[in-house]
Structures are given as structure tokens and as C-alpha cells.
Design an enzyme around this catalytic site. Sequence first.
Site, short mmCIF file in Angstrom:
data_model
loop_
_atom_site.label_atom_id
_atom_site.label_comp_id
_atom_site.label_asym_id
_atom_site.label_seq_id
_atom_site.Cartn_x
_atom_site.Cartn_y
_atom_site.Cartn_z
N HIS A 268 7.22 -62.48 10.54
CA HIS A 268 7.58 -62.08 11.89
C HIS A 268 9.09 -62.18 12.10
CE1 HIS A 268 6.78 -61.82 16.32
NE2 HIS A 268 7.90 -62.52 16.38
N GLU A 269 9.65 -63.34 11.79
CA GLU A 269 11.08 -63.55 12.02
C GLU A 269 11.91 -62.69 11.05
OE1 GLU A 269 11.81 -64.98 14.74
OE2 GLU A 269 9.89 -65.96 15.12
N HIS A 272 12.44 -59.46 12.69
CA HIS A 272 13.56 -59.52 13.65
C HIS A 272 14.90 -59.47 12.91
CE1 HIS A 272 11.45 -60.17 17.38
NE2 HIS A 272 10.88 -61.30 17.00
N GLU A 298 10.65 -56.83 19.34
CA GLU A 298 9.34 -57.38 19.02
C GLU A 298 8.51 -56.37 18.22
OE1 GLU A 298 9.06 -60.41 19.51
OE2 GLU A 298 6.94 -60.78 19.10
#
Lengths: 504, 504
Positions: A268-269, A272, A298
Amino acid sequence: MKDALQRLKAIDSECHLFAGINALLGWDQETYMPPKGLDARGEQLALIEGLSHERLTGPDIPALLASLGVSEQNPMGDPSLDKDTRSYLRAFYRMWSREVKLPGDFVRERAKAVSLSQAAWADARAKNDFSLFEPHLEKMIGYAKREAAYLGYGERPYDGLLDLYEAGLTVQETRQIFSKLKAGLVSLLAKIGSRPQVDDCALKRSCPIEKQEAFSRHLMPLLGYDLESGRLDPSAHPFTTSIGEDDIRITTRYLENDFGSSISSTIHETGHALYELGLPRAWARTVMGEACSTAVHESQSRFWENIVGRSLPFWKGQFPRLKADLSPVIEDVDLEGFYRAFNKVEPSYIRVDADEVTYSLHVILRFELESDLMEGRLKVADLPSAWNLKMKELLGISPPSDALGCLQDIHWSMGAVGYFPGYALGNLYAAQFTQAMVAELGPLESYLETGNFTPILSWLRRNIHERGAGLLPSELVKEVCGSALSHEPFLDYLNKKYAGVYGF
Amino acid sequence: MKDALQRLKAIDSECHLFAGINALLGWDQETYMPPKGLDARGEQLALIEGLSHERLTGPDIPALLASLGVSEQNPMGDPSLDKDTRSYLRAFYRMWSREVKLPGDFVRERAKAVSLSQAAWADARAKNDFSLFEPHLEKMIGYAKREAAYLGYGERPYDGLLDLYEAGLTVQETRQIFSKLKAGLVSLLAKIGSRPQVDDCALKRSCPIEKQEAFSRHLMPLLGYDLESGRLDPSAHPFTTSIGEDDIRITTRYLENDFGSSISSTIHETGHALYELGLPRAWARTVMGEACSTAVHESQSRFWENIVGRSLPFWKGQFPRLKADLSPVIEDVDLEGFYRAFNKVEPSYIRVDADEVTYSLHVILRFELESDLMEGRLKVADLPSAWNLKMKELLGISPPSDALGCLQDIHWSMGAVGYFPGYALGNLYAAQFTQAMVAELGPLESYLETGNFTPILSWLRRNIHERGAGLLPSELVKEVCGSALSHEPFLDYLNKKYAGVYGF
């Protein structure tokens, strides 16, 4: 005009250096700062935020904007300027006009309060004692109301805060799209609930943190994250932070009895971070070199976390490596069993650990509570009970503690009210972008299976990252997908995928 | 006057917040920053240094100082002010008058250059290639000359730089005290050289870094370092940095084949940290709440590192713990053998690893080369050969590589010219302070052996730390010891100790 533009960019660049410094102060506070360093840290953050605010609201800017033909009616400035410059001016004007509305004293005071509030939140969560956080949350809601009043808004104060993160978004629109999304998710959840539950015990086996970390460190470069420009560190709540245009750091969280948590947080990160590293280099340290919106940000993290990182083809390629890195923890588990376990759908307490189906319901809960807090229908002191009731209503479960309930997220402790809806909108953007990507690249399966993520990342860079903040989110989705944001691609994706996982 | 004082302190406080932010930017650069983060980091450091300089040279200060009766002739201000305030004003005036002499552009430009220079130095050292660092050092010497010209000086430009670190120190005085010190050290070294050499093979055994780190982490709180207010991290060159009044961090360096190095570095930096943590709290974030001078700072680190941390009674208490933490590396070594090995005197290449006897000769070498560089007798390009010649002259050895020669220290890469002499003066202060401490507390042996460092730390706090920058170093030594700084206590200490170690 050339000179005015250059001077405007110089101011912008200085503010971005301040933002990077603030990011480091914040990163350090969440990772390595000794506990007693907090007081000075609060003052340092307040000082930098105040200076940045002062610079951005300096008396020279209105004249610079005027000489570039920029006004509220014409935020893109003089028509003779090139397209990118006009997009830049619009983005700058949006940021600037918000900033001039906030008094310097307010900004400084809030920054100090946020630093203390974050520490109180961490303490309250550790001790499972909401009362330690309550007075700070009270203050944060107060600051949010004052902020909305300063910023101005259409119908409701909360609109003014939603617009901060997603240009033009209103409470009403959010309610509309969330009501369709909620209906679709509830119906899918019912179908899943009628099928035998997946067994995910293998994911809850004790797994040393070093082994989890090794796999996280394998994933980051695999997906295209250049570790010469980034780092991975542990923190209480995973986050990505931009300290410089080539210094984008992520954190993750390791749970000894849930190795899947660090995998999904890291991916997830990383999503980003890939966005931040792909922003237009020519516009580095300007507002044009920032992300389009929170929800679009997101969409990048959720795309990698779920659409890539929870897909069967991805694990066809990566499962042998996972088994080796965690060895001997899941020696006896097969790919299909792991895939189904990693995609188990079950109402649970913690948003960041929630599955793809229930996740957006967690977000809708926060949106509804936030709007109640903002509009005075809910008192801060009653938040824990309201939270628990709404969990029951939306997910059918009630958390046994506030640490697993209303104390789980860092956002409100930072005064970030209006931020949450983007988490669900991000899912919608991600699914819609994926449709466009598949239309161009063809099915993604073979890329995912062979670990060849370059075509996928290149597509994202070309279509989304390199555009920076040149387009509004509504323009971006139209440009990339040829249509407005919709709940349908996401619900289609979920229905198809979970028909496979649960066999209906 | 009360109002003027308050306004002055507010400015001072803001500058100290900037200094803390700069310290974090620097600490991060030396510990965790990803390599590509360097460009933005240089700009961030330059921005903060420039702002701090701007604040401290603001147009409001001369009037504030005037209204407090402060002038060059009367830096302590109005006689009706209390003693501490007058000391504060003198310290402020000293800092301020130096700062106003440096133009903002110069400060900003140098900060950027320092960031690049430090990186080039690290690279040059790693690759043992002086040519990579040479152009940066050329620039640093250029900046040092310009700085001296801006600051003004008595006889020689280098005087202006020495005064930066040790108020009033001149090249001539330094030469005088160093010549007596050199004579004493050379004579002692000859005595030692006539005795059989100590065997320190046990200290060079391979020792895992985790074991070394465990012992370092034991030492820090043992000596009184509150780890809620500090940290230990590895870095290329050990340092102590003040990020906030309660956030004082140290770094150390672990060498697998020289565990003694991390022990002495950790104790050394702990000594610096204890000083910083003991500064007068009432004057936190003011120049009065800073250390007295660089050399007095060094007296604290060298006191703990050598007078405490290389003493026989200290190891009587700590050796069992060291054996256990490093187990099984030195299972077969006895206390007496370890003590002698840890105090082996032998000319060697690296200053930070040098023994107590040769250490100051390394410093004298740097002082002489620095003054030659500053006064044009030596070209930067000729530094490596000049270094090697002088090593031969003072220590009888010649380094086999520049990494072990003129590239070993970080200081010049930071533009810190005039800093080195304080390292040797620190030894003199430390020995002289210890005489005064013993006169009050009695012999230190029993405190050291039982690990009861509280009386020692309390004495240092009371006599040195809590005075902050209230006294000039020459006043401090007179106040604490009743005499001017002398080379004798240090030479007495060394002669007595090494008569024991080498048996003469």
C-alpha cells in the site's frame, strides 16, 4: 510575466522545502525521536508551519498573480501562457487562496496542538483509555470548525473541509455515491456470508518480524520503488512521507501473528511512494508537482495493494519467494489456499486490516461520524458509543475496546477532518483506472505473474503520475477513462473476484 | 528593559529552534537519509541556516541591545540588571556581533556547499581518493578565509576562527601551550617506547556488532544518560547532536575487529550528551543555555572516555559485564590484561582511535596544517603529502592511504577550520577539572569501581554544566580550579598513569 512567474515559483519552491522539513520532523517523531523530545518538536513544527504560511501569504503574491492575469474568475491566468503554466497557476491559486484565508496565529497554534494531540492519541490507544485523548479531539474538532469558517463553504462547514482534499467534493455528493456503494457492498457481503467461510489460520501463525521485513524489502524494488530514494521503517500506523523529491519514505507495521498485515501495508505505502516518485520532475518543488488529490493518491496505493497485491496471478509469481522468506512458517500451505485466505472477507474492527469488501464500509462509518461531529449531532464524549453502534449497524460487530474502535486511526488526532472519504473514493478511482489500463495494455495477468511491473508502472506514470496536479480529479478521471467517477467498476471488480474466491 | 529582554529572548529561542531543526536535518543525513535525498537536504539546510541568520541579524536587535545598555565596550549591559542576565547579554552579544558580520548570501551559499562537501568527503574516504574531495576542501578553505575577513581578527585570519570556538584564543597562545604539551608528550612517549610493548591482540578479535551494541546500550544509562532524552545510532564518524533540550542524540561506530573503538566512542559521546542534558534548564533555547566552549565540551567527553572509562577501578566494576555481553569473545582475558591492552600506547593513523598519549599529537598536527593552509604556506593539493610528512615527524609513522590520513576527519568537509585545537585543550581542561573534583570529593576510585557515578555527575553539573555559557572558558577554569589553564595536570595524570601501565 516571465519574471513574475519565476518569482512565484521561487516562493512555491521555498514552501516545498518547508514542507519537506516538516515531513522529516514528523517522520522522526513517528519513528526514532526519544519520547522527551516531544515538547521541542511541537515548537519546531509550529515554527516551520508558521513560516511557510507567512511566506505563502506574503504581500508580494497578490501583485504577482495580478500581473499573470490570475483572479478568482480566471485562476488559469493570461490566455497567452502555455497550457502547463496555466494549469500550474490554477493549482497555485487554489492552494494560495485557501492559505490566505487562514490567519498565521491559527496555523501556529493548531500545529502545536496537533503535536501534543498525536502523542496523547498514541498514549490513549496504548492504554485503551479514550479519556486521555478526548480533550485533544475536542480541540481538533474545534480547529476543524474554525478552519471551515475561515475557508468558507457552500452549504455546510464540512463541505469546506472535504474540498481541501478533493476539489469540489460536497457532503451531498459524497452521501450519494456512498449510498450506492453501500448498497452494492451490503449485497455482496450477504452473498459471501451465505457461503462457507475461508480458513485463514495459516496467516495467523507466529512469524518473526525479521522474516516479514525481509519479504517487505523484497517487494519494494520488485514493484519499482528505487531504494536509493526511499526507506522502510516500522511505525505505529503505516504512512508515506515526502522529505524531498528524491527522498520518499514509507513505514509499515509488523504484527507477529499476522504477517499479511505487513505485506499489505508495505505494498500500500509503496503505491503511494511510486506516485510521489513519478510526479513531474520539471515541476518538482511546486504545487504542480504534487498529487492530483488525496483520493487519487489513495487510488495508487489501493491499486497496488489490492488489484495487484491480492490477485491470484501476482501470488502465482511471488508465493514461492514468500514461502522461502518466511520459512518454515507456511511450508505446508498451497498457493490456492493462501490466495483465498489472503482474500478472506469478514467484518472486523480495524480499517487498515479490513478486506476489500468491508473496507469501504469502515470509511463510510467515519464519514458519517465526522459529519455528525461537525454538525453538532454528536458530542466528542459520545464518540466511543456512537462508533460502536454504527459498527454494529454497518458491519454487524461491536469492538471490545476503544483501541480497536474509535482510537485506531491517527487522522483525527492530526486534525485531519474530511480526509477519510478519499479512502473509499480511492477504491473507485483505482478500479476505474484499471479498466482504462486493461483497455490499453490488455489483460494484466501475465505481467503480474511474471513480476514484470514495468508496463503497468509506465502506464500509471504516463497517465496519472506525470500529470501531477495539472488536472482536477474530476478532469483526470474523464481524461484517462472517458467518463465521470462511478461506483460501478469497483463493484464489478469485487463481484467478479469474490465469486471466484467464495464460489458463487 | 524587561520587555526588551523578553523580546531578545524570544528571538534567541526561535534561533535555537532553527538550530534544533538543522541538527535533525544533519543527524538524518548522517544516519538514515536515502542517498538521493542529498540535493533537497542541501537546500533545506541552506534555507534554515539563512532564516536563522536573517532572524539573528534583524533590524530590531540593535535597538533592543541599546535599550539594555549593551555595547561593544559594555557587552554585559546595564549594571542594574542581575548577574545571570548580564552574563546572558554578554554571551548573546558575542554570538550576535559575529553573526551580523556575516552576510546572509555568504551563509546560505556556504551551507549548500557544506552539504555537498560532506557527501564528497564520505565518498572520497570510501574510495580512498583525495581528488574527489580536493575541490570541496579548496572551497571550504576559501569560505574560512572569507569568514575570517568578515569577522575581523587581531594578528592573523586564523585567530578570528579560533575565537569562534574558544573565546579569545590566538594562534600565538595555542602555539605556546602546544609546544609545552608536545615536549611533555614526546618525553613520555620515549619512556613508554623503552619498555616492552603491551599485547592488545584480544581487543582485535572478531566481535559481532550486536554484542558491541549491547554493551554500548548498557554504558549509556550507567553513566547517567537518560535514554528517554536520547538515542544511539551508528554513523561513519561518531557525533553528538542537540535536536531539542530533551532530545540529545549520539552516534557511534562499530568495527568488527576492534570492539574497544565503539566502547570509547560511546563513552566519549555520552560525555558530550551529559553536558548538553545538564545545561541550565531555565536558560533552555538561549545562548546562555549552551556549552561554555568547544574545548570545555571536549573536556567532558574526554573526562568520561579516558579519566573514567580507561581507568582500572572503572573496569574492576565493568569488566564482568563486558565479558558477559561480548561472550565468548574475551572469555579467557583477565582484568589486568584487558586494562593494559585498552591503554596500549602506540603511534597510529586515526585520531579517534588514538591512545591518550599520542592523541594530542594528532591534534597538534591538524593545528599546524590548518594554520599553514590558512596562511598560504600549504596548498590544498599538497595536503596529503604534507600530512604524511608531519605524521612522520610527530609520530614516526606515515599513513599508507589518504583514507587513513588526511581524509579521516569530517571537520574540514564541514568548513570547521579552527575547531581541532579544542580537542587537545579539552584534555587539559579535563585533567585540571578532575584535580578540583578530587579536592572536593576525595579519590574517585571507589565511585568508579562501584559504578556510582552520581556524585561525579553531580559535581560536573554543579560546577560546569549548570553554568552554561555564563562564564568565558578562561573564567570557568579560574572559578572551578582557582588557576589558569595549564598543561601540567594533564601531563601529571598521564605520567602517573602510564608509569603504572608500562611499569617505569
